[in-house]
Each structure stands twice: as C-alpha cells, then as structure tokens.
Write an enzyme that holds these catalytic residues in place. Structure first.
Site, PDB file in Angstrom:
ATOM      1  N   ALA A  32      17.043  47.809 152.448  1.00 51.25           N
ATOM      2  CA  ALA A  32      16.532  46.442 152.622  1.00 51.25           C
ATOM      3  C   ALA A  32      15.937  46.194 154.007  1.00 51.25           C
ATOM      4  CB  ALA A  32      17.655  45.455 152.355  1.00 51.25           C
ATOM      5  N   GLY A  33      16.338  46.996 154.990  1.00 51.36           N
ATOM      6  CA  GLY A  33      15.849  46.774 156.353  1.00 51.36           C
ATOM      7  C   GLY A  33      14.363  46.984 156.509  1.00 51.36           C
ATOM      8  N   PRO A  41      15.347  38.758 153.145  1.00 51.27           N
ATOM      9  CA  PRO A  41      16.559  39.057 153.918  1.00 51.27           C
ATOM     10  C   PRO A  41      17.235  40.329 153.403  1.00 51.27           C
ATOM     11  CG  PRO A  41      16.563  36.774 153.130  1.00 51.27           C
ATOM     12  CD  PRO A  41      15.422  37.453 152.475  1.00 51.27           C
ATOM     13  N   ASP A  42      17.866  41.055 154.301  1.00 50.80           N
ATOM     14  CA  ASP A  42      18.650  42.203 153.795  1.00 50.80           C
ATOM     15  C   ASP A  42      19.952  41.634 153.256  1.00 50.80           C
ATOM     16  OD1 ASP A  42      19.864  43.434 157.055  1.00 50.80           O
ATOM     17  OD2 ASP A  42      20.351  41.664 155.885  1.00 50.80           O
ATOM     18  N   PHE A  43      20.927  42.466 153.006  1.00 45.20           N
ATOM     19  CA  PHE A  43      22.146  41.973 152.324  1.00 45.20           C
ATOM     20  C   PHE A  43      23.269  41.678 153.313  1.00 45.20           C
ATOM     21  CE2 PHE A  43      20.690  42.497 148.054  1.00 45.20           C
ATOM     22  CZ  PHE A  43      19.710  43.475 148.157  1.00 45.20           C
ATOM     23  N   ARG A  44      23.460  42.622 154.279  1.00 42.32           N
ATOM     24  CA  ARG A  44      24.712  42.564 155.037  1.00 42.32           C
ATOM     25  C   ARG A  44      24.559  42.168 156.502  1.00 42.32           C
ATOM     26  NH1 ARG A  44      24.633  46.270 151.236  1.00 42.32           N
ATOM     27  NH2 ARG A  44      26.246  46.110 149.634  1.00 42.32           N
ATOM     28  N   ASN A 115      15.633  49.578 147.270  1.00 41.27           N
ATOM     29  CA  ASN A 115      15.028  48.249 147.131  1.00 41.27           C
ATOM     30  C   ASN A 115      14.429  48.078 145.740  1.00 41.27           C
ATOM     31  OD1 ASN A 115      15.745  47.985 149.792  1.00 41.27           O
ATOM     32  ND2 ASN A 115      13.698  48.459 150.575  1.00 41.27           N
ATOM     33  N   ASP A 117      11.988  45.725 145.289  1.00 37.91           N
ATOM     34  CA  ASP A 117      10.776  44.909 145.479  1.00 37.91           C
ATOM     35  C   ASP A 117       9.490  45.669 145.162  1.00 37.91           C
ATOM     36  OD1 ASP A 117      11.497  45.143 149.038  1.00 37.91           O
ATOM     37  OD2 ASP A 117      10.389  46.559 147.776  1.00 37.91           O
ATOM     38  N   HIS A 134      17.889  51.584 142.380  1.00 35.33           N
ATOM     39  CA  HIS A 134      18.549  50.356 141.896  1.00 35.33           C
ATOM     40  C   HIS A 134      17.639  49.574 140.957  1.00 35.33           C
ATOM     41  CE1 HIS A 134      21.337  50.617 145.648  1.00 35.33           C
ATOM     42  NE2 HIS A 134      21.590  51.539 144.749  1.00 35.33           N
ATOM     43  N   CYS A 142      17.712  41.842 127.179  1.00 36.14           N
ATOM     44  CA  CYS A 142      19.005  41.191 126.967  1.00 36.14           C
ATOM     45  C   CYS A 142      20.101  42.149 127.420  1.00 36.14           C
ATOM     46  CB  CYS A 142      19.181  40.877 125.477  1.00 36.14           C
ATOM     47  SG  CYS A 142      20.866  40.375 125.069  1.00 36.14           S
ATOM     48  N   CYS A 145      22.193  43.064 123.791  1.00 34.53           N
ATOM     49  CA  CYS A 145      21.614  43.902 122.699  1.00 34.53           C
ATOM     50  C   CYS A 145      20.477  44.772 123.205  1.00 34.53           C
ATOM     51  CB  CYS A 145      21.120  42.998 121.552  1.00 34.53           C
ATOM     52  SG  CYS A 145      19.622  42.070 121.969  1.00 34.53           S
ATOM     53  N   CYS A 166      18.508  35.785 125.192  1.00 35.63           N
ATOM     54  CA  CYS A 166      17.929  36.659 124.161  1.00 35.63           C
ATOM     55  C   CYS A 166      17.311  35.812 123.042  1.00 35.63           C
ATOM     56  CB  CYS A 166      19.053  37.535 123.593  1.00 35.63           C
ATOM     57  SG  CYS A 166      18.509  38.712 122.365  1.00 35.63           S
ATOM     58  N   GLY A 208      16.168  51.669 157.498  1.00 33.45           N
ATOM     59  CA  GLY A 208      16.555  50.305 157.133  1.00 33.45           C
ATOM     60  C   GLY A 208      17.649  50.196 156.095  1.00 33.45           C
ATOM     61  N   ASN A 233      16.845  52.323 162.328  1.00 30.64           N
ATOM     62  CA  ASN A 233      17.672  51.213 161.855  1.00 30.64           C
ATOM     63  C   ASN A 233      18.103  50.354 163.034  1.00 30.64           C
ATOM     64  OD1 ASN A 233      18.736  50.225 159.293  1.00 30.64           O
ATOM     65  ND2 ASN A 233      20.765  50.495 160.229  1.00 30.64           N
ATOM     66  N   LEU A 234      18.452  49.097 162.749  1.00 31.47           N
ATOM     67  CA  LEU A 234      18.910  48.231 163.859  1.00 31.47           C
ATOM     68  C   LEU A 234      20.274  48.679 164.379  1.00 31.47           C
ATOM     69  CD1 LEU A 234      17.952  44.598 162.744  1.00 31.47           C
ATOM     70  CD2 LEU A 234      17.051  45.894 164.687  1.00 31.47           C
TER      71      LEU A 234
HETATM   72  N1  APR Z   1      14.519  47.096 161.235  1.00 36.79           N
HETATM   73  C1  APR Z   1      15.495  48.050 161.191  1.00 36.79           C
HETATM   74  N2  APR Z   1      16.691  47.880 160.571  1.00 36.79           N
HETATM   75  C2  APR Z   1      16.881  46.695 159.957  1.00 36.79           C
HETATM   76  C3  APR Z   1      15.927  45.659 159.950  1.00 36.79           C
HETATM   77  C4  APR Z   1      14.699  45.910 160.621  1.00 36.79           C
HETATM   78  N3  APR Z   1      13.729  45.004 160.656  1.00 36.79           N
HETATM   79  N4  APR Z   1      16.443  44.603 159.242  1.00 36.79           N
HETATM   80  C5  APR Z   1      17.686  44.983 158.842  1.00 36.79           C
HETATM   81  N5  APR Z   1      17.947  46.221 159.267  1.00 36.79           N
HETATM   82  C6  APR Z   1      19.125  47.036 159.003  1.00 36.79           C
HETATM   83  C7  APR Z   1      20.446  46.303 159.083  1.00 36.79           C
HETATM   84  O1  APR Z   1      20.967  46.358 160.389  1.00 36.79           O
HETATM   85  C8  APR Z   1      21.306  47.100 158.109  1.00 36.79           C
HETATM   86  O2  APR Z   1      21.925  48.199 158.730  1.00 36.79           O
HETATM   87  O3  APR Z   1      19.011  47.458 157.662  1.00 36.79           O
HETATM   88  C9  APR Z   1      20.301  47.632 157.094  1.00 36.79           C
HETATM   89  C10 APR Z   1      20.347  46.864 155.775  1.00 36.79           C
HETATM   90  O4  APR Z   1      21.623  47.101 155.206  1.00 36.79           O
HETATM   91  P1  APR Z   1      22.067  46.284 153.915  1.00 36.79           P
HETATM   92  O5  APR Z   1      21.819  44.843 154.137  1.00 36.79           O
HETATM   93  O6  APR Z   1      23.445  46.770 153.549  1.00 36.79           O
HETATM   94  O7  APR Z   1      21.017  46.765 152.788  1.00 36.79           O
HETATM   95  P2  APR Z   1      21.004  48.145 152.021  1.00 36.79           P
HETATM   96  O8  APR Z   1      21.563  49.245 152.849  1.00 36.79           O
HETATM   97  O9  APR Z   1      19.645  48.333 151.485  1.00 36.79           O
HETATM   98  O10 APR Z   1      22.023  47.831 150.810  1.00 36.79           O
HETATM   99  C11 APR Z   1      22.169  48.805 149.810  1.00 36.79           C
HETATM  100  O11 APR Z   1      23.505  47.187 148.583  1.00 36.79           O
HETATM  101  O12 APR Z   1      23.895  45.041 147.776  1.00 36.79           O
HETATM  102  C12 APR Z   1      23.419  46.307 147.450  1.00 36.79           C
HETATM  103  O13 APR Z   1      21.867  46.769 145.742  1.00 36.79           O
HETATM  104  C13 APR Z   1      21.960  46.277 147.052  1.00 36.79           C
HETATM  105  O14 APR Z   1      20.279  47.998 147.368  1.00 36.79           O
HETATM  106  C14 APR Z   1      21.274  47.233 148.025  1.00 36.79           C
HETATM  107  C15 APR Z   1      22.420  48.099 148.506  1.00 36.79           C
END
Ligand code: APR
Length: 334
Positions: A32-33, A41-44, A115, A117, A134, A142, A145, A166, A208, A233-234
């Site tokens: 998601a990063g 937005p990312d997730f965590r 991702n 998207d 994912h 549905c 079914c 459905c 990310g 990654n951040l």
């Molecule tokens: N640049 C670099 N790193 C980033 C940025 C950015 N602009 N924005 C966010 N990050 C980093 C965050 O610090 C974090 O370590 O990306 C990471 C995103 O982690 P998560 O939010 O856990 O997302 P992800 O690893 O893709 O989650 C995996 O979890 O909820 C499920 O199905 C969902 O596919 C997802 C899976």
C-alpha cells in the site's frame, strides 16, 4: 544470520545493482505504501492509515471490514467506503511508473502486488508480469453462490454505498468484489509464481509494505541467499537489512525512486512514461456527483450507525448464529 553492520548507502548502491551485466532479473513485492501518493491511505500507518481512520465505525477490530466472516452479515462498512477505494479515479504514482520503466527495459521479471488498485497495470506493466495476490476490483460475485454480478450494477452500488445482493431470489447472498478477504485463500497462481519466479530473481525489490501479512510477507525470506534484497519504505520491514548484500532505503517511495532514476540517468524517460500513464487513465465520470473524501464517507457511515453499539449486522450475525444453533431443533429452522 550475520547482521549487516549498517546497510550500505542506498540509492547509489541500488543503481549499481540495476546496472549489473548481464541485466538482473528483478522480482518485486509491493504494498500500500506505493499508492499513498495516489491518495489511497495505507492500512497500518499510525493516524493516516485506513485502520486508524475506521475507528468511528465501531468495528469489532479494524481488519473486520475486510474479513469474510464479518462482511457476510455486516457488509455496510465496506460499501460505505468502497467509493474512495475503487481504483477508477486513482492515478499511477511515480513508483508505479518506475515499475513500468523496469518492464520496458526488460529488467522486471515479475511483480507480486498486495494492492487491489490495479495501478501497476495502469502505469504500463504488462499483466503477464503481475500477480495481484489479494485480487482486484475487475469483477465481482455473490460470496455465497459465486454467481457473477453485473459490472454496471456494481458501479452503482459503489457510487451509492448501497449493499448489492445476489440477483438469484433463492440466494440473496452479499455481492463481493474479487478481492481476497481475510479468511479467504489467495489465488492458486500465487504458489505457482512463488515457486517459478522467485528462484529466478537476481534482485528482490520490496516497495511500500510493512511485511505484516502472510503469505506475501514470506517472499523476501524465500529468495536465494546471496540475492540482494532492496527495501524502499518509510520504516524497516521484515528481516531486510539482516543479510549481507541487503539494501535498505528508508523514505518516501517516490522520493527515493526519483533520486535513483536521476542517478541512473533515467529521470526524463521515467517522467514522460508517468505523464503518459496518467493521461491514459482518463477520468471516470461519477453519475452521483463529486466523489466524497474517504473521511467524509466514514463520517456518513458512522452517523448512520449512530450511538447504538449493536448494528443491523450484529442482529443478522446473531440470527445466523441462532439459526445454525437451533437448525433442525426448532420447527421451521432449516
Ligand atoms: N513511501 C514509502 N513507504 C510508505 C509510504 C510512502 N509514501 N506510505 C506508507 N509507507 C509504508 C508504511 O510505513 C508501511 O510500512 O508502507 C507500509 C504499508 O504497510 P501496510 O499499511 O501494512 O500495507 P501493506 O503492507 O500493503 O498491507 C498488506 O494487509 O490489510 C491487508 O490486504 C491488506 O494488502 C494489504 C495487506
């Protein structure tokens, strides 16, 4: 496992790896990063991550919104925010464009994306090089079914936030996009690609992701010893940085990727590929007015739920539980 005293300086080391001859086969794992710069937005991430934003919806736990056992009786929260998550109005980021550039230069061997998207393909990465581990939003069915549900009805459900059911009167199960929820299996292809593509990697590029969700989180540990693992990654993630040869570049993906392409002399080519991809994505015309923000959609759903801790979904869950518990015991309970 010897710990790397301190991962070598980042961008120039990565550039050296990419310039190797013969050209390296890069296997990428992205999360998601790489889409946060596309306003997803990312997730965590604390505060800005989706799971933090969902607090007003009183979910039993944040991931419940993507958990099949919660979704099947309480799909409202998922559909309340779907409009802000569905990729039709999202644009590829510079990092997505870089993945397409690597493919164009025959350096991208394969991408595992977590991702949903679809922005890697929108940026120009050939679909043959991508496994959406994912799932994605391209189709829906549905959950009960498995009957496929029409695209145009799904578009309407996503725009209005109305839960689609459905069309089969005898079923009426909740319709779900073909994304993999917690409690569901990954596509069969995941293991096949893990077995065939990973061993061929000369570089593992991880962008990310927090590496917190299996089975994708195991991929960097499965590459051959001696294969450099590059994390952009951040924050640190998984065990990347612990093997000799690992490279950890902490920072915003797009900033690190831009610096890397400047070092490689690819910056101009990357920018024009990125602009082309953005133009090609075009603009989806919502039929129900301007797309509200994610925060606005969450606030509207929270208002609907109101102060009551027991939602309609809880009621349905209880009914299903009682039906199952008393099936065959009480008359009329099947
Ligand atoms: N640049 C670099 N790193 C980033 C940025 C950015 N602009 N924005 C966010 N990050 C980093 C965050 O610090 C974090 O370590 O990306 C990471 C995103 O982690 P998560 O939010 O856990 O997302 P992800 O690893 O893709 O989650 C995996 O979890 O909820 C499920 O199905 C969902 O596919 C997802 C899976």
């Amino acid at each position: 496992m010897s710990s790397n005293p301190s991962p070598p300086s980042n961008v120039s080391t990565i550039a050296t790896l990419l310039r190797a001859t013969p050209p390296p086969k890069i296997v990428a794992l992205v999360g998601a990063g790489i889409s946060t710069a596309a306003n997803v937005p990312d997730f965590r991430s604390v505060q800005t991550g989706l799971y933090a934003k969902l607090a007003p919806l009183k979910l039993p736990y944040p991931e419940a919104i993507f958990d099949i056992n919660f979704f099947k009786h309480t799909p409202e929260p998922f559909y309340a925010i779907a409009r802000a998550r569905k990729p039709r109005n999202l644009r590829p980021t510079l990092t997505h464009a870089f993945l397409a550039l690597l493919a164009k230069k025959n350096l991208l061997h394969f991408i595992f994306t977590q991702n949903i998207d679809g922005l890697e393909e929108d940026a120009g990465v050939p679909a043959s090089h991508i496994l959406a581990a994912h799932g994605n939003w391209k189709s829906q069915r549905c959950y009960r079914c498995k009957k496929v549900y029409p695209d145009e009805l799904m578009e309407n459900a996503i725009e209005t936030g109305e839960v689609p059911y459905c069309l089969d009167e005898g079923c009426r199960g909740v319709v779900k996009p073909d994304v993999v929820f917690f409690g569901q299996d990954l596509p069969k292809k995941f293991e096949e690609k893990e077995k065939t593509k990973l061993p061929e990697a000369d570089i593992m590029l991880v962008l990310g992701t927090s590496l917190k969700v299996a089975p994708c989180s195991r991929l960097p540990r499965s590459v051959r010893e001696g294969v450099p693992r590059v994390l952009v990654n951040l924050e640190s993630a998984g065990d990347i940085g612990n093997r000799d040869g690992d490279v950890v570049a902490l920072g915003q993906c797009d900033e690190v990727i831009r610096a890397l392409n400047e070092e490689l002399g690819w910056a101009e080519e990357l920018d024009s590929l990125w602009q082309e991809a953005i133009a090609a994505k075009g603009r989806y015309k919502d039929k129900h007015g301007e797309q509200p923000s994610l925060d606005e959609l969450i606030a509207r759903c929270a208002e609907k739920i109101g102060p009551k801790p027991v939602t309609d979904g809880h009621r349905r869950m209880l009914e299903e539980h009682l039906d199952a518990k008393y099936a065959g015991i009480l008359p009329g309970k099947v």
